[in-house]
Enzyme design. Structure first.
Site, mmCIF file in Angstrom:
data_model
loop_
_atom_site.group_PDB
_atom_site.id
_atom_site.type_symbol
_atom_site.label_atom_id
_atom_site.label_comp_id
_atom_site.label_asym_id
_atom_site.label_seq_id
_atom_site.Cartn_x
_atom_site.Cartn_y
_atom_site.Cartn_z
ATOM 1 N N LYS A 144 -43.307 12.867 -1.146
ATOM 2 C CA LYS A 144 -41.914 13.297 -1.040
ATOM 3 C C LYS A 144 -41.354 12.997 0.338
ATOM 4 O O LYS A 144 -40.150 13.018 0.537
ATOM 5 C CB LYS A 144 -41.772 14.784 -1.370
ATOM 6 N N LYS A 177 -51.060 11.932 9.392
ATOM 7 C CA LYS A 177 -49.765 12.488 9.807
ATOM 8 C C LYS A 177 -49.555 12.402 11.309
ATOM 9 O O LYS A 177 -48.417 12.321 11.775
ATOM 10 C CB LYS A 177 -49.605 13.933 9.323
ATOM 11 N N LYS A 185 -50.402 7.060 -1.868
ATOM 12 C CA LYS A 185 -50.036 8.210 -2.706
ATOM 13 C C LYS A 185 -48.511 8.332 -2.767
ATOM 14 O O LYS A 185 -47.836 8.084 -1.759
ATOM 15 C CB LYS A 185 -50.666 9.438 -2.029
HETATM 16 P P1 ATP Z 1 -46.043 14.951 1.034
HETATM 17 O O1 ATP Z 1 -45.929 14.285 -0.304
HETATM 18 O O2 ATP Z 1 -44.738 15.314 1.635
HETATM 19 O O3 ATP Z 1 -46.945 14.223 1.971
HETATM 20 P P2 ATP Z 1 -48.171 16.651 0.484
HETATM 21 O O4 ATP Z 1 -48.711 16.051 -0.734
HETATM 22 O O5 ATP Z 1 -48.940 16.386 1.706
HETATM 23 O O6 ATP Z 1 -46.650 16.337 0.728
HETATM 24 P P3 ATP Z 1 -47.568 19.155 -0.743
HETATM 25 O O7 ATP Z 1 -46.261 18.691 -1.166
HETATM 26 O O8 ATP Z 1 -47.610 20.508 -0.194
HETATM 27 O O9 ATP Z 1 -48.147 18.210 0.351
HETATM 28 O O10 ATP Z 1 -48.581 19.026 -1.988
HETATM 29 C C1 ATP Z 1 -48.710 20.090 -2.901
HETATM 30 C C2 ATP Z 1 -49.693 19.777 -3.964
HETATM 31 O O11 ATP Z 1 -49.278 18.654 -4.747
HETATM 32 C C3 ATP Z 1 -51.075 19.416 -3.413
HETATM 33 O O12 ATP Z 1 -52.047 20.002 -4.247
HETATM 34 C C4 ATP Z 1 -51.120 17.922 -3.494
HETATM 35 O O13 ATP Z 1 -52.432 17.436 -3.615
HETATM 36 C C5 ATP Z 1 -50.303 17.668 -4.782
HETATM 37 N N1 ATP Z 1 -49.697 16.339 -4.733
HETATM 38 C C6 ATP Z 1 -48.752 15.903 -3.863
HETATM 39 N N2 ATP Z 1 -48.464 14.596 -4.080
HETATM 40 C C7 ATP Z 1 -49.257 14.183 -5.113
HETATM 41 C C8 ATP Z 1 -49.455 12.936 -5.779
HETATM 42 N N3 ATP Z 1 -48.778 11.853 -5.452
HETATM 43 N N4 ATP Z 1 -50.340 12.900 -6.795
HETATM 44 C C9 ATP Z 1 -51.028 14.006 -7.177
HETATM 45 N N5 ATP Z 1 -50.914 15.212 -6.562
HETATM 46 C C10 ATP Z 1 -50.037 15.310 -5.543
#
Ligand code: ATP
Ligand code: LTN
Length: 354
Positions: free
Chosen positions: A224, A138, A221
């Site tokens: 969002k 990040k 990954k």
């Molecule tokens: P961003 O997607 O914006 O980078 P992030 O994944 O870093 O967001 P959160 O949205 O807070 O952060 O994630 C919340 C939960 O959802 C965490 O436990 C994360 O591991 C899970 N998660 C997020 N994206 C995925 C994915 N693509 N596959 C599986 N688990 C996910």
């Protein structure tokens, strides 16, 4: 509505049974999880963690929260942050989080998170934080020396979220494993110095669905905050958008529907389908033997729509009832503050704070 004072509540928490409409059984294990309102949740969040929340709340004392203090570690537009936080609350409820069984709060409404984070930061080593891969990823978007300190310190706040609630279990996607390892190291360090004060948490990372990949770049990954909306299926996507995005998802020219590490695009879609339909990957491979990607993608899109549509309908209903969401947020934060304040006091006593 809240007749117990803080002390009574704390003492009674382990044996009582009903408080503010929530029933707890003595000795029940506890579980904590959160999501940042840094965008609109994706199918990655559902598969990686939220899918099982409704089941966990039948067996564990659960706390779910909207991690808004985490979200501001990257720049957020205030109006968008407010809207995304409410939307995430509605998403939790629409996905089956029941406030009569679990507590659910906005992280910034419970000041104990930030307070414990400071205490824990005094036990965290700079070297540990600089090894965190999420910080490295990040911070890459900032010029050197302009990375916010909050982004660097973020895993300490995550440790505070978990430890404040004395969590036994923390369900997360695979990307969060390193943060939970840091939390565990902090527990060992703190308890070695002050006795058994902090509880050791265990991550729950699903075998399948823990790392849903981007539809456009399957080496990454699904996120969002991806600048390319074609890379993710969001909870806001209309059925026709979902169909289009899956149709355009990057695969390969082999044309065999199978899970194969050398072919991350189709493997990710197979994994998604297998988790969403509760079938093994082998069963999916057998069902689609000799069938092209077109038919498989159509079926996957139908399954996604059938899962997302009811959540969207319920979210719309909840977001139309602001009074309900407001009163829920204030009742829940009061409940969680009265539950966590005495434990934070215990941690401060151990450290020697008057
Ligand atoms: P961003 O997607 O914006 O980078 P992030 O994944 O870093 O967001 P959160 O949205 O807070 O952060 O994630 C919340 C939960 O959802 C965490 O436990 C994360 O591991 C899970 N998660 C997020 N994206 C995925 C994915 N693509 N596959 C599986 N688990 C996910
Ligand atoms: N860091 C997580 C969100 C998060 C979390 C938590 C998850 C913040 N605090 C405590 C579980 C428990 C993320 O960015 N995905």
């Amino acid at each position: 509505m809240f007749h117990l004072d803080e002390k009574q509540l704390y003492l009674s928490f382990w044996r009582v049974v009903t408080y503010a409409g929530i029933h707890y059984t003595q000795g029940m294990k506890s579980l904590v999880s959160g999501i940042q309102p840094s965008g609109v949740p994706t199918i990655g969040h559902i598969l990686g963690t939220v899918k099982n929340w409704r089941h966990y709340q039948e067996s564990y004392r659960c706390h779910f929260f909207i991690a808004d203090l985490h979200a501001i570690t990257v720049q957020q537009d205030p109006a968008v942050l407010r809207a995304n936080s409410l939307k995430l609350l509605a998403f939790f409820l629409a996905s089956g989080v029941d406030p009569k069984k679990s507590s659910v709060t906005i992280q910034s409404h419970v000041p104990q998170h930030a307070e414990l984070s400071w205490l824990l930061s005094c036990f965290t080593h700079l070297g540990e934080l600089s090894r965190m891969t999420q910080f490295k990823d990040k911070s890459a978007s900032h010029s050197t020396k302009a990375e916010p300190f909050g982004l660097f310190a973020y895993p300490v706040l995550m440790a505070a979220d978990i430890l404040l609630h004395e969590a036994d279990f923390v369900p997360v996607g695979a990307d969060q494993k390193q943060h939970i390892e840091l939390t565990r190291d902090l527990v060992i360090r703190f308890n070695h110095r002050y006795g058994e004060v902090l509880k050791m948490p265990e991550p729950i990372i699903p075998e399948f669905g823990a790392r849903v990949r981007s539809l456009q770049d399957p080496t990454k990954k699904m996120s969002k905050s991806d600048s390319n909306a074609q890379g993710y299926i969001s909870i806001d996507d209309a059925p026709e958008v979902i169909v289009k995005k899956i149709k355009k998802a990057v695969t390969d020219s082999v044309g065999v529907v199978a899970y194969d590490n050398e072919r991350p695009g189709i493997s990710s879609l197979v994994e998604m389908y297998s988790v969403l339909t509760d079938q093994s990957v082998d069963a999916v491979e057998v069902a689609y033997q000799g069938v092209g990607y077109g038919k498989f993608k159509k079926d996957l899109a139908d399954v996604l729509v059938s899962i997302i549509e009811p959540i969207q309908i319920e979210m719309k209903r909840l977001l139309g009832d602001e009074d309900y969401l407001d009163s829920l947020m204030s009742a829940q934060s009061r409940l969680v503050i009265s539950r966590t304040a005495p434990y934070l006091r215990k941690i401060k006593d151990a450290i020697g704070l008057l």
